[in-house]
Design a protein around this motif. Structure first.
Motif, PDB file in Angstrom:
ATOM      1  N   GLY A 298       0.818  48.138   3.880  1.00  0.00           N
ATOM      2  CA  GLY A 298       1.996  46.844   3.988  1.00  0.00           C
ATOM      3  C   GLY A 298       2.920  47.968   3.964  1.00  0.00           C
ATOM      4  O   GLY A 298       4.002  46.866   4.494  1.00  0.00           O
ATOM      5  N   LEU A 299       3.386  48.717   3.046  1.00  0.00           N
ATOM      6  CA  LEU A 299       3.928  49.193   3.220  1.00  0.00           C
ATOM      7  C   LEU A 299       4.404  50.586   3.783  1.00  0.00           C
ATOM      8  O   LEU A 299       6.040  50.087   4.299  1.00  0.00           O
ATOM      9  CB  LEU A 299       3.851  50.562   1.272  1.00  0.00           C
ATOM     10  CG  LEU A 299       4.854  50.892   0.879  1.00  0.00           C
ATOM     11  CD1 LEU A 299       6.698  49.885   0.434  1.00  0.00           C
ATOM     12  CD2 LEU A 299       5.021  51.998   0.216  1.00  0.00           C
ATOM     13  N   ILE A 300       3.497  50.681   4.565  1.00  0.00           N
ATOM     14  CA  ILE A 300       4.428  51.586   6.042  1.00  0.00           C
ATOM     15  C   ILE A 300       4.901  49.972   6.302  1.00  0.00           C
ATOM     16  O   ILE A 300       6.068  51.253   7.319  1.00  0.00           O
ATOM     17  CB  ILE A 300       2.904  51.884   7.036  1.00  0.00           C
ATOM     18  CG1 ILE A 300       2.819  53.297   5.842  1.00  0.00           C
ATOM     19  CG2 ILE A 300       3.603  52.590   7.477  1.00  0.00           C
ATOM     20  CD1 ILE A 300       1.150  53.463   5.795  1.00  0.00           C
ATOM     21  N   SER A 301       4.757  48.828   7.257  1.00  0.00           N
ATOM     22  CA  SER A 301       4.374  48.056   7.623  1.00  0.00           C
ATOM     23  C   SER A 301       6.088  47.776   7.836  1.00  0.00           C
ATOM     24  O   SER A 301       6.364  47.590   8.139  1.00  0.00           O
ATOM     25  CB  SER A 301       3.705  46.980   7.619  1.00  0.00           C
ATOM     26  OG  SER A 301       2.514  47.152   8.074  1.00  0.00           O
ATOM     27  N   LEU A 302       6.458  47.751   6.555  1.00  0.00           N
ATOM     28  CA  LEU A 302       7.305  46.850   5.941  1.00  0.00           C
ATOM     29  C   LEU A 302       8.746  48.440   5.717  1.00  0.00           C
ATOM     30  O   LEU A 302       9.647  47.743   6.225  1.00  0.00           O
ATOM     31  CB  LEU A 302       7.222  46.609   4.494  1.00  0.00           C
ATOM     32  CG  LEU A 302       9.067  46.585   3.686  1.00  0.00           C
ATOM     33  CD1 LEU A 302       9.773  45.642   3.755  1.00  0.00           C
ATOM     34  CD2 LEU A 302       8.753  46.588   1.344  1.00  0.00           C
ATOM     35  N   ALA A 303       8.407  49.219   5.645  1.00  0.00           N
ATOM     36  CA  ALA A 303       9.378  50.865   5.644  1.00  0.00           C
ATOM     37  C   ALA A 303       9.402  51.094   7.238  1.00  0.00           C
ATOM     38  O   ALA A 303      10.800  51.201   7.427  1.00  0.00           O
ATOM     39  CB  ALA A 303       8.436  52.125   5.775  1.00  0.00           C
ATOM     40  N   LYS A 304       8.696  50.027   8.057  1.00  0.00           N
ATOM     41  CA  LYS A 304       9.126  50.128  10.161  1.00  0.00           C
ATOM     42  C   LYS A 304      10.146  49.442   9.879  1.00  0.00           C
ATOM     43  O   LYS A 304      11.399  49.681  11.098  1.00  0.00           O
ATOM     44  CB  LYS A 304       8.252  49.952  10.742  1.00  0.00           C
ATOM     45  CG  LYS A 304       6.912  51.098  10.111  1.00  0.00           C
ATOM     46  CD  LYS A 304       6.809  52.307  10.999  1.00  0.00           C
ATOM     47  CE  LYS A 304       5.563  53.127  10.646  1.00  0.00           C
ATOM     48  NZ  LYS A 304       5.942  54.445  11.859  1.00  0.00           N
ATOM     49  N   MET A 305      10.259  48.795   9.396  1.00  0.00           N
ATOM     50  CA  MET A 305      11.607  47.771   9.493  1.00  0.00           C
ATOM     51  C   MET A 305      13.217  49.130   9.054  1.00  0.00           C
ATOM     52  O   MET A 305      14.908  48.047   9.293  1.00  0.00           O
ATOM     53  CB  MET A 305      11.834  46.450   8.408  1.00  0.00           C
ATOM     54  CG  MET A 305      10.314  45.486   8.873  1.00  0.00           C
ATOM     55  SD  MET A 305      10.535  43.685   7.822  1.00  0.00           S
ATOM     56  CE  MET A 305       8.769  43.511   8.240  1.00  0.00           C
TER      57      MET A 305
END
Length: 306
Positions: A298-305
């Motif tokens: 989830g954190l990697i997904s968020l960071a991509k933003m």
């Protein structure tokens, strides 16, 4: 996106961790030797090469240091506040704070960074700096905290232990040679490159071998509170600091992901060394690493933003 992250970043990491655990079960690997190879050879080489090839400016380096200092300070304050209603004894309070402040930015964070950013020099150098700061914190605050009132007379040992750490020297030397634009001869650069390239596999295999020795216990509330603070509140603090410091792009992504690492193996090693709540420390290492499958995705997904 989440499926891609799971398949291309998280799953490769845990395949190697799982294989390391399997090898430990079958062959009873020499964990002492593996740890020494990582600590004195692979990790310093990776840190040196990351700093030597770094695209990080002096201003960004200072920002990372400020980020990390605020990050661990806020975690310490939260841990101390949470410990009060739990009525922890001083030994347990020290172990609890260590479990949320000392994360696995080395043999877990570095491989995650390498897979997420495809070896980007800027991202790698930022993670290497975070790992170096984490090592400094471990062998200063981490040792002092768990020794507590027994610290009298042991400052000399702590200082000697810190001076023996190769990572800070590799960090400074890499930055110095980078600043001087000093070329490395092939007979130096090539072995360092080989060691750096081996880091992901060796670090994750070692981590798998280390965590499998811990028995799994699922009944302690204090462990779950530690996991919540380490895996949920830690990234939330990281996200707030990224916004507060005005970071964007790769610097923001790298620091946000770095804030979501599980509890570091050194937490358990220190607890065992000084006989300070070793069971609690071992459980937080094991369970935070397992639960991190979900949280880091989830954190990697968020960071991509960013």
């Amino acid at each position: 996106m989440i499926t891609t992250i799971l398949l291309e970043v998280v799953l490769p990491v845990f395949v190697l961790i799982g294989f390391g655990s399997l090898m430990q079960r079958i062959f009873r690997l020499d964990l002492y030797t593996l740890a020494k190879i990582n600590f004195y050879c692979i990790t310093p080489a990776a840190v040196f090469m990351s700093m030597y090839h770094s695209d990080m400016s002096g201003g960004l380096l200072g920002t990372v240091i400020v980020f990390y200092a605020l990050y661990v300070l806020i975690l310490y304050l939260i841990g101390s506040i949470v410990a009060r209603p739990m009525k922890f004894q001083s030994s347990m309070k020290a172990a609890f704070n260590n479990s949320i402040m000392l994360d696995n930015s080395g043999n877990y964070g570095m491989p995650i960074n390498a897979l997420v950013f495809k070896g980007d020099p800027l991202a790698a150098s930022m993670q290497a700096l975070i790992m170096s700061l984490q090592s400094l914190l471990t062998f200063t605050y981490g040792v002092i905290a768990i020794q507590g009132v027994k610290m009298k007379g042991n400052y000399r040992s702590m200082i000697i232990g810190f001076l023996k750490m190769p990572v800070p020297y590799a960090l400074v030397l890499g930055l110095l040679l980078h600043a001087l634009h000093a070329p490395l001869p092939i007979f130096v650069s090539q072995p360092l490159t080989y060691a750096q390239q081996s880091m992901v596999a060796i670090a994750l295999l070692t981590l798998g071998a280390q965590i499998v020795k811990y028995p799994l216990r699922l009944y302690r509330l204090d462990i779950y509170i530690s996991l919540f603070l380490r895996l949920i509140i830690g990234p939330a603090i990281g996200c707030a600091l990224v916004f507060a410091l005005g970071l964007k792009g790769i610097p923001a992504q790298a620091l946000l992901i770095a804030s979501g690492m599980p509890t570091g193996v050194n937490t358990s090693i220190l607890a065992e060394e000084y006989a300070n709540e070793p069971d609690f420390a071992a459980q937080t290492v094991l369970l935070s690493t397992l639960f991190n499958v979900v949280t880091i995705t989830g954190l990697i997904s968020l960071a991509k933003m960013f």
